[in-house]
Enzyme design. Structure first.
Site, PDB file in Angstrom:
ATOM      1  N   VAL A  13       0.833  -1.204   0.000  1.00  0.00           N
ATOM      2  CA  VAL A  13       0.000   0.000   0.000  1.00  0.00           C
ATOM      3  C   VAL A  13       0.866   1.251   0.000  1.00  0.00           C
ATOM      4  O   VAL A  13       0.587   2.225  -0.714  1.00  0.00           O
ATOM      5  CB  VAL A  13      -0.950  -0.010   1.205  1.00  0.00           C
ATOM      6  CG1 VAL A  13      -1.804   1.264   1.213  1.00  0.00           C
ATOM      7  CG2 VAL A  13      -1.851  -1.233   1.179  1.00  0.00           C
ATOM      8  N   LEU A  34      13.040  -2.457   4.548  1.00  0.00           N
ATOM      9  CA  LEU A  34      12.999  -3.547   3.577  1.00  0.00           C
ATOM     10  C   LEU A  34      12.884  -4.923   4.222  1.00  0.00           C
ATOM     11  O   LEU A  34      13.201  -5.938   3.589  1.00  0.00           O
ATOM     12  CB  LEU A  34      14.227  -3.508   2.639  1.00  0.00           C
ATOM     13  CG  LEU A  34      14.408  -2.219   1.831  1.00  0.00           C
ATOM     14  CD1 LEU A  34      15.600  -2.363   0.887  1.00  0.00           C
ATOM     15  CD2 LEU A  34      13.152  -1.853   1.058  1.00  0.00           C
ATOM     16  N   SER A  35      12.398  -4.972   5.455  1.00  0.00           N
ATOM     17  CA  SER A  35      12.200  -6.271   6.102  1.00  0.00           C
ATOM     18  C   SER A  35      11.045  -7.022   5.453  1.00  0.00           C
ATOM     19  O   SER A  35      11.069  -8.261   5.358  1.00  0.00           O
ATOM     20  CB  SER A  35      11.939  -6.091   7.598  1.00  0.00           C
ATOM     21  OG  SER A  35      10.796  -5.274   7.820  1.00  0.00           O
ATOM     22  N   ALA A  71       4.416   1.807   7.973  1.00  0.00           N
ATOM     23  CA  ALA A  71       5.380   0.830   8.483  1.00  0.00           C
ATOM     24  C   ALA A  71       4.815   0.107   9.700  1.00  0.00           C
ATOM     25  O   ALA A  71       4.476   0.736  10.701  1.00  0.00           O
ATOM     26  CB  ALA A  71       6.692   1.527   8.842  1.00  0.00           C
ATOM     27  N   ASN A  89       7.463  -2.972  17.424  1.00  0.00           N
ATOM     28  CA  ASN A  89       7.485  -2.337  16.105  1.00  0.00           C
ATOM     29  C   ASN A  89       6.329  -1.362  15.909  1.00  0.00           C
ATOM     30  O   ASN A  89       6.533  -0.214  15.494  1.00  0.00           O
ATOM     31  CB  ASN A  89       7.439  -3.406  15.008  1.00  0.00           C
ATOM     32  CG  ASN A  89       8.706  -4.217  14.921  1.00  0.00           C
ATOM     33  OD1 ASN A  89       9.708  -3.904  15.557  1.00  0.00           O
ATOM     34  ND2 ASN A  89       8.686  -5.277  14.137  1.00  0.00           N
ATOM     35  N   THR A 114      -6.518  -0.267  10.855  1.00  0.00           N
ATOM     36  CA  THR A 114      -7.160  -1.485  10.369  1.00  0.00           C
ATOM     37  C   THR A 114      -8.521  -1.660  11.018  1.00  0.00           C
ATOM     38  O   THR A 114      -8.719  -1.305  12.187  1.00  0.00           O
ATOM     39  CB  THR A 114      -6.294  -2.720  10.676  1.00  0.00           C
ATOM     40  OG1 THR A 114      -7.030  -3.906  10.336  1.00  0.00           O
ATOM     41  CG2 THR A 114      -5.940  -2.798  12.155  1.00  0.00           C
ATOM     42  N   TYR A 138      -2.128  -7.979  16.637  1.00  0.00           N
ATOM     43  CA  TYR A 138      -2.002  -7.010  15.550  1.00  0.00           C
ATOM     44  C   TYR A 138      -3.061  -5.918  15.684  1.00  0.00           C
ATOM     45  O   TYR A 138      -2.746  -4.718  15.680  1.00  0.00           O
ATOM     46  CB  TYR A 138      -2.134  -7.717  14.209  1.00  0.00           C
ATOM     47  CG  TYR A 138      -2.323  -6.764  13.042  1.00  0.00           C
ATOM     48  CD1 TYR A 138      -1.325  -5.872  12.681  1.00  0.00           C
ATOM     49  CD2 TYR A 138      -3.510  -6.774  12.308  1.00  0.00           C
ATOM     50  CE1 TYR A 138      -1.502  -4.989  11.611  1.00  0.00           C
ATOM     51  CE2 TYR A 138      -3.683  -5.906  11.240  1.00  0.00           C
ATOM     52  CZ  TYR A 138      -2.683  -5.019  10.903  1.00  0.00           C
ATOM     53  OH  TYR A 138      -2.865  -4.154   9.854  1.00  0.00           O
TER      54      TYR A 138
END
Length: 324
Positions: A13, A34-35, A71, A89, A114, A138
């Site tokens: 996205v 870039l993980s 992110a 994170n 979300t 999450y």
């Protein structure tokens, strides 16, 4: 023309939103470690900084108009097995980002939230006034960041918009979905169509829906990107606007499989098994507030169009891998 930081802009996205920003004439800096993102996902014309959200303080200065924040760690199953990673994170990282924004004098934020924050819905379509009760880590971390943003708006005048949505699909030009591991239905059905998996599993066909399979909300990624740009214009100092994004009706698992069959012209082996624990029959978000507050209406609501754009990108990606 304004300058924006896009965190997670090498992901699915984020890359499409960054491309839309550039097309609108803005300057874009992408911050991504870039993980889970891909360097080739960063649109040409954007500045790229490889780093984590916690590195935003080294990037932001007063020349930035705002931040679009994508992110995050986003695998539901992993979030239950490794909650510390998600709190570190998603929440601690977002706290560092918001702090860096305040120190740099950057006062506008659009957050990719979300609809998983609502958990098991009491009614559908789900409105922003629905009770928030996430059923996994999450969703809980995303809800925590929403609370953080509200506090920042009240205390320090942040202008913020959170956009809550379920399933993003489709592709935009050379930007599309390439998760590894893959957990989203449409790419998984593509894998079955291409012979990369023996079949697609349907978990439960006895739900109280027209065809017995679960119904989920799917939004074209380009429609989603347009909502993010509209949110930048709607953000007001000291306010945190929360908008759900939905297509209005949703599509069942069988409808998705049939759409892939029509678009690809290929057979899709299907194996039906029992329900998965915690799978609600219907998850569809109301977009009424987004329409009123942002002026947003999805322009690509047809499932076959969403699937066709995603399929085109999948084929192009497969050809590119063969020539590498």
């Amino acid at each position: 023309m304004s300058k924006y930081l896009v965190t997670g802009g090498a992901g699915y996205v984020g890359s499409v939103v960054a491309a839309h920003l550039l097309e609108a004439g803005h300057q874009v800096t992408v911050l991504d470690d870039l993980s889970t993102g891909f360097r080739e996902g960063v649109p040409a014309g954007a500045d790229f900084v490889r780093g984590r959200i916690q590195d935003a303080a080294d990037v932001l200065d007063s020349s930035f108009e705002g931040v679009l924040h994508f992110a995050a760690s986003s695998q539901v199953g992993e979030s239950v097995q490794d909650p510390e990673k998600y709190w570190r994170n998603n929440v601690a990282g977002s706290l560092e980002l918001v702090s860096a924004m305040r120190k740099a004098g950057v006062r506008k934020l659009v957050f990719s939230s979300t609809a998983a924050v609502y958990g098991e819905p009491e009614s559908v379509p789900i409105a922003e006034t629905a009770r928030t009760s996430p059923t996994n880590t999450y969703g809980a971390t995303k809800l925590a960041v929403d609370h953080l943003i509200t506090s920042e708006a009240v205390a320090h005048g942040l202008a913020a918009v959170s956009l809550r949505y379920f399933n993003v699909a489709g592709a935009y030009g050379s930007y599309g979905e390439r998760h590894d591991p893959e957990s989203h239905l449409i790419p998984l059905v593509f894998q079955a169509a291409m012979g990369r998996r023996p079949h697609i599993a349907v978990y439960g066909d006895d739900y109280p829906t027209p065809d017995g399979t679960c119904i989920r909300d799917y939004i074209h990624v380009a429609d989603l990107a347009e909502a993010h740009l509209l949110a930048l214009g709607a953000a007001k100092s000291g306010e945190h606007l929360i908008c759900n994004l939905g297509n209005g009706s949703g599509f069942s698992v069988r409808e998705v499989i049939e759409s892939v069959r029509r678009v690809t012209g290929r057979e899709i082996p299907v194996v039906t098994s029992g329900r998965r624990p915690g799978d609600p029959a219907v998850l569809v978000a109301s977009a009424g507030r987004a329409h009123e507050a942002l002026g947003w209406t999805p322009r690509r609501p047809e499932l076959d169009e969403i699937v066709a754009d995603a399929w085109r990108f999948t084929l192009e990606l497969a050809v590119g891998r063969q020539t590498d």
